[in-house]
Design a protein around this motif. Structure first.
Motif, PDB file in Angstrom:
ATOM      1  N   ASP A  43     -12.970  -8.300   0.753  1.00  0.00           N
ATOM      2  CA  ASP A  43     -13.066  -7.209  -0.209  1.00  0.00           C
ATOM      3  C   ASP A  43     -12.913  -7.805  -1.603  1.00  0.00           C
ATOM      4  N   ARG A  45     -13.187  -6.172  -4.489  1.00  0.00           N
ATOM      5  CA  ARG A  45     -12.773  -5.206  -5.513  1.00  0.00           C
ATOM      6  C   ARG A  45     -11.454  -5.648  -6.145  1.00  0.00           C
ATOM      7  N   ASP A  47      -7.509  -5.386  -7.370  1.00  0.00           N
ATOM      8  CA  ASP A  47      -6.289  -4.934  -6.705  1.00  0.00           C
ATOM      9  C   ASP A  47      -6.094  -3.440  -6.931  1.00  0.00           C
ATOM     10  N   ARG A  50      -8.358  -1.265  -4.644  1.00  0.00           N
ATOM     11  CA  ARG A  50      -7.879  -1.221  -3.260  1.00  0.00           C
ATOM     12  C   ARG A  50      -6.638  -0.354  -3.152  1.00  0.00           C
ATOM     13  N   GLU A  51      -5.762  -0.454  -4.139  1.00  0.00           N
ATOM     14  CA  GLU A  51      -4.516   0.311  -4.103  1.00  0.00           C
ATOM     15  C   GLU A  51      -4.754   1.806  -4.295  1.00  0.00           C
ATOM     16  N   ARG A  55      -8.471   0.811   1.343  1.00  0.00           N
ATOM     17  CA  ARG A  55      -8.804  -0.534   1.796  1.00  0.00           C
ATOM     18  C   ARG A  55      -9.277  -0.502   3.235  1.00  0.00           C
ATOM     19  N   SER A  61      -8.410  -9.728   0.895  1.00  0.00           N
ATOM     20  CA  SER A  61      -8.620  -9.378  -0.504  1.00  0.00           C
ATOM     21  C   SER A  61      -8.781 -10.629  -1.359  1.00  0.00           C
ATOM     22  N   TRP A 144     -10.529   2.981   7.337  1.00  0.00           N
ATOM     23  CA  TRP A 144      -9.961   2.637   6.035  1.00  0.00           C
ATOM     24  C   TRP A 144      -8.612   3.330   5.932  1.00  0.00           C
ATOM     25  N   GLN A 146      -4.982   3.977   2.995  1.00  0.00           N
ATOM     26  CA  GLN A 146      -4.480   3.878   1.633  1.00  0.00           C
ATOM     27  C   GLN A 146      -3.032   3.470   1.632  1.00  0.00           C
TER      28      GLN A 146
END
Length: 146
Positions: A43, A45, A47, A50-51, A55, A61, A144, A146
């Motif tokens: 991934d 993207r 931080d 993702r947060e 994710r 990551s 996915w 969170q």
């Protein structure tokens, strides 16, 4: 650019050609390769994305750019090489499938068999300026959190 949901893309078993990297894959194909141990999902993207947005379980990551300011990650090459050890290929994910193209090109320059995940995590924006309605990892119902 907006795209429409094309069910025929949902189960595509073959990557599509790309310039400068191994190819493009649909989110379901990327997931299948992950489950079969054929590829590692990275991934790219930030931080923060993702947060705040979510994710993919099992993804590694390695940010292509970092928030704030979207500066290039100076450690991208080393982090990516470490992430892909033991895998023959990598599938790269970003928000909409744009940054992951740049990351796939860089990975290819490093000698890594790299694929871009079409549509990214959230897909393109719709006519109302909203994501997660026209495509993407979440739109396709893939795992996915969170």
């Amino acid at each position: 650019m907006t795209t429409t949901h094309n069910p025929s893309q949902d189960s595509s078993d073959q990557p599509t050609p790309a310039e400068g990297y191994a190819g493009n894959v649909t989110p379901p194909l990327a997931r299948r390769w992950m489950l079969e141990g054929k590829a590692i999902l990275v991934d790219v993207r930030t931080d923060a994305e993702r947060e705040w947005v979510g994710r993919v379980p099992g993804a590694i990551s390695v940010a292509w750019k970092q928030w704030p300011g979207m500066a290039m990650n100076p450690d991208f090459d080393a982090q990516l090489k470490a992430a892909v050890q033991g895998y023959s290929k990598v599938v790269l994910l970003c928000r909409s499938g744009v940054r992951s193209v740049a990351a796939a090109r860089r990975a290819s320059e490093l000698g890594i068999e790299a694929y871009n995940i079409l549509e990214g995590f959230e897909g393109d924006v719709d006519v109302n300026g909203q994501r997660n309605r026209l495509g993407g990892w979440r739109f396709r119902g893939l795992p996915w959190n969170q």
